[in-house]
Design a protein around this motif. Structure first.
Motif, mmCIF file in Angstrom:
data_model
loop_
_atom_site.group_PDB
_atom_site.id
_atom_site.type_symbol
_atom_site.label_atom_id
_atom_site.label_comp_id
_atom_site.label_asym_id
_atom_site.label_seq_id
_atom_site.Cartn_x
_atom_site.Cartn_y
_atom_site.Cartn_z
ATOM 1 N N ILE A 143 -22.908 62.226 6.144
ATOM 2 C CA ILE A 143 -22.326 62.838 7.378
ATOM 3 C C ILE A 143 -21.317 63.929 7.175
ATOM 4 O O ILE A 143 -20.545 64.043 6.038
ATOM 5 C CB ILE A 143 -21.401 61.868 8.248
ATOM 6 C CG1 ILE A 143 -20.410 61.184 7.069
ATOM 7 C CG2 ILE A 143 -22.320 60.669 8.746
ATOM 8 C CD1 ILE A 143 -19.437 60.135 7.796
ATOM 9 N N VAL A 155 -26.356 63.701 9.036
ATOM 10 C CA VAL A 155 -25.923 63.988 10.368
ATOM 11 C C VAL A 155 -24.659 64.976 10.365
ATOM 12 O O VAL A 155 -23.579 64.484 9.865
ATOM 13 C CB VAL A 155 -25.668 62.671 11.303
ATOM 14 C CG1 VAL A 155 -25.373 63.061 12.711
ATOM 15 C CG2 VAL A 155 -26.853 61.675 11.031
ATOM 16 N N ILE A 294 -21.861 61.292 15.691
ATOM 17 C CA ILE A 294 -22.462 61.306 14.359
ATOM 18 C C ILE A 294 -22.566 59.962 13.665
ATOM 19 O O ILE A 294 -23.399 59.527 12.996
ATOM 20 C CB ILE A 294 -21.163 62.275 13.631
ATOM 21 C CG1 ILE A 294 -21.407 63.672 14.224
ATOM 22 C CG2 ILE A 294 -21.505 62.182 12.157
ATOM 23 C CD1 ILE A 294 -20.229 64.528 13.488
ATOM 24 N N HIS A 297 -25.681 58.196 15.094
ATOM 25 C CA HIS A 297 -26.916 58.723 14.494
ATOM 26 C C HIS A 297 -27.147 58.291 12.992
ATOM 27 O O HIS A 297 -28.081 58.213 12.479
ATOM 28 C CB HIS A 297 -27.234 60.104 14.897
ATOM 29 C CG HIS A 297 -27.440 60.383 16.347
ATOM 30 N ND1 HIS A 297 -28.354 60.193 16.994
ATOM 31 C CD2 HIS A 297 -26.522 61.323 17.272
ATOM 32 C CE1 HIS A 297 -28.416 60.646 18.039
ATOM 33 N NE2 HIS A 297 -27.201 61.297 18.282
ATOM 34 N N ALA A 298 -25.984 58.365 12.308
ATOM 35 C CA ALA A 298 -25.992 57.962 10.841
ATOM 36 C C ALA A 298 -26.553 56.533 10.727
ATOM 37 O O ALA A 298 -27.298 56.208 9.877
ATOM 38 C CB ALA A 298 -24.736 58.300 10.331
ATOM 39 N N GLN A 317 -29.845 66.035 10.975
ATOM 40 C CA GLN A 317 -29.554 66.000 12.355
ATOM 41 C C GLN A 317 -28.488 66.947 12.571
ATOM 42 O O GLN A 317 -27.326 66.629 12.024
ATOM 43 C CB GLN A 317 -29.476 64.788 12.876
ATOM 44 C CG GLN A 317 -29.434 64.874 14.756
ATOM 45 C CD GLN A 317 -29.662 63.365 15.363
ATOM 46 O OE1 GLN A 317 -29.747 62.298 14.435
ATOM 47 N NE2 GLN A 317 -30.156 63.165 16.530
#
Length: 333
Positions: A143, A155, A294, A297-298, A317
């Motif tokens: 991330i 992400v 974030i 999605h992660a 992403q």
């Protein structure tokens, strides 16, 4: 003690449907709601050891961040938990304390805890310290920062355009002397934000003044010396772009100590949104990252990898930021 059969009977679904829900598989929303209501009503407690034996999973995710005090990280963790909590996953949060060796140690620690996967915000973008853990086969999602020569899911925010939008706003308010407190250039996000700053100046035909570019560590006390250097210049900037939360906070602290009025004596635009920034008068102009998204999605990508789905690997992403523009940046014309 209630059993899965009891939950299925009360929810009026099959035992198999309850089992799929418990093991993290997607089921119809109407069935999920009924199962969750039944679990709460029966005070059903899942045996995590038995569950792990059946699925070869521990239903535990490791989250490794540079430091616990980073507000960006805590907001991302909220998004991670939003996805994992309904699936009865637990998380182990570890801090590397901005230290390469500690990052490697904590990666190994999480591996020894037999976590099903790891979400990590790397300390640096030059190397992923703990590479052997990745090579062991544990799914890892990055991330905020990409790592050089490291093929992993990630992400991240669109930092270039986020910084560009901030500097463009400052330019459109009439400023030509724009300073920046950038982060370490071995950190992906810091490098991208500096790129956005330089690109905006170039697009608007403003000559880059190297004296207006300062660098600082992305740490708790970051930005203080850099801000003081910018303000001590004989021909000092009329506006300063601070590229992360601690730098913004510390710059505001120095301004208050010096009796400088934000938006009058010096204009300021920061990075990352908090309620604190909106309590000032004027509120602080900031680039807002989608921190919660974030984390969401992660977690979703990591769950796919844990369940054996390696389509589109690695998957990067990049999420959009947005700008809050206030009177902390003075209009000069």
């Amino acid at each position: 003690m209630s059993t899965i059969k009891d939950v299925a009977k009360l929810a009026k679904v099959s035992v198999g449907t309850v089992s799929r829900y418990i093991n993290g598989y997607k089921i119809k929303d109407e069935n999920r709601i009924k199962i969750e209501e039944a679990i709460n009503q029966l005070d059903f407690k899942l045996n995590p050891i038995a569950r792990g034996l059946r699925t070869n999973k521990t239903f535990t995710i490791g989250v490794l961040i540079p430091r616990i005090s980073d507000i960006f990280c805590t907001q991302v963790i909220e998004g991670i938990e939003e996805v994992l909590n309904p699936l009865n996953y637990s998380i182990i949060v570890c801090s590397a304390n901005d230290n390469f060796e500690q990052q490697a140690e904590k990666m190994k620690y999480l591996q020894n805890k037999c976590v099903d996967g790891i979400i990590v915000m790397p300390v640096t973008s030059t190397e992923l310290y703990g590479k052997e853990v990745v090579e062991s086969g544990i799914p890892v999602v990055l991330i905020d920062r990409l790592v050089k020569d490291c093929e992993l899911d990630a992400v991240i925010s669109d930092n270039v355009n986020g910084a560009y939008s901030a500097v463009e706003m400052i330019i459109k308010k009439g400023h030509r002397k724009i300073g920046i407190i950038a982060g370490p250039q071995d950190i992906y996000t810091a490098k991208e934000r500096l790129t956005g700053y330089l690109r905006a100046l170039n697009d608007y035909h403003i000559e880059v003044n190297e004296n207006y570019i300062e660098y600082s560590q992305y740490t708790k006390n970051g930005g203080i010396d850099a801000f003081n250097r910018l303000m001590s210049l004989e021909d000092r900037p009329t506006a300063i772009f601070t590229t992360n939360y601690p730098i913004t906070v510390n710059s505001m602290k120095v301004m208050m100590e010096k009796g400088l009025r934000m938006g009058e004596d010096i204009s300021l635009c920061g990075y990352d949104q908090t309620e604190l920034f909106q309590m000032f008068n004027p509120p602080v102009s900031v680039v807002v990252q989608p921190t919660r998204e974030i984390g969401i999605h992660a977690a979703e990508i990591l769950l796919k990898r844990i369940n054996g789905d390696y389509s589109r690997f690695p998957y990067i992403q990049r999420l959009k930021t947005h700008l809050i523009s206030t009177d902390s940046v003075k209009t000069l014309f």
